[in-house]
Design a protein around this motif. Sequence first.
Motif: not given
Length: 292
Positions: A41-44, A184-185, A220-221
Amino acid sequence: MADETTPLLQLDGITQVFRTRRGDVRAVDNVSLNLGVGEVLCLVGQSGSGKSTSAKIASGLLKPTDGEVRFEGASIFGRGRSHSATFKGFRRAVQYVHQDPYASLNPIQDVFTTLSAPLRRHRLVKSRAEARERVSELLAQVGLTPAETFLPKFPHQMSGGQRQRVAVARALTLEPRLIIADEATSMLDVSIRIGLLSMLTKLRKDLGVGFLFITHDLAMAKYFGREGDIAVMHQGRIVEYGPTLEVISNPQDAYTQALLEAVPEPDPDLAKRKREIRLGVRSSSHRGTPAA
Ligand SMILES: Nc1ncnc2c1ncn2[C@@H]1O[C@H](COP(=O)(O)OP(=O)(O)OP(=O)(O)O)[C@@H](O)[C@H]1O
Ligand SMILES: [Mg+2]
């Protein structure tokens, strides 16, 4: 009790209000999210939208003003003795990877010490030889080979990408079921970032670890979360939530569209789609935000 259908992580109506001298700050406002076992799950959202506050709540580092966090079905901010055992298990099962590995790695510990200390503390290895074997295995999992080259290195003797891989290896020492990666990236340059994201995807699939991946960068997401869901956060709220590719190819919310426009698009089809969106030529199907 958790079974296969129980989500790994559930945030249910989370609200966080910070009391400051300049008044109350509603950093997170009624946020509900679900993440399944081994899923991503991506949180943007842009800076200050409440991503890290949500991540801290999800990892048990911060108790929310309101709402519930459940891990494998059990509430993590409950009370009582049975709860303290739940919380202990939870803290081990959920690991947090920070933006800056320099801040999270001890500068005077070499890689072997960094990775073997938690293994020993939790009695996951019985001898130094066993620790060395397990540490080498962890280094291989994060793509740092041959292990002998990396075991004696200190943080300042490695590149940013290598340091972040060590931080991920340390998160893996206690065999977590969920990794929360907060930007993190972000500090790595693009080619190294892609390598790290591929490595994280492989870990997710090989080990079945779930990922809550936090980024301000929709590209990125899109890359890391294409097989999962995306939640777009704006001023403490989730403004859009759904399968990543659906949200990206057909964003319903104006804020998501604005974020997408900021992403350079090498794919001509998607570039065309984005132009159409800008001109208002888009489908009117509604996906909406999640129910609590
Ligand atoms: N401990 C705190 N006390 C007061 N306000 C806070 C605290 N922590 C965060 N905030 C405020 O809450 C809001 C959300 O912050 P948060 O760190 O969650 O944003 P973010 O989305 O992670 O941003 P970034 O992309 O810059 O990391 C901001 O307005 C921030 O100033
Ligand atoms: Mg943050």
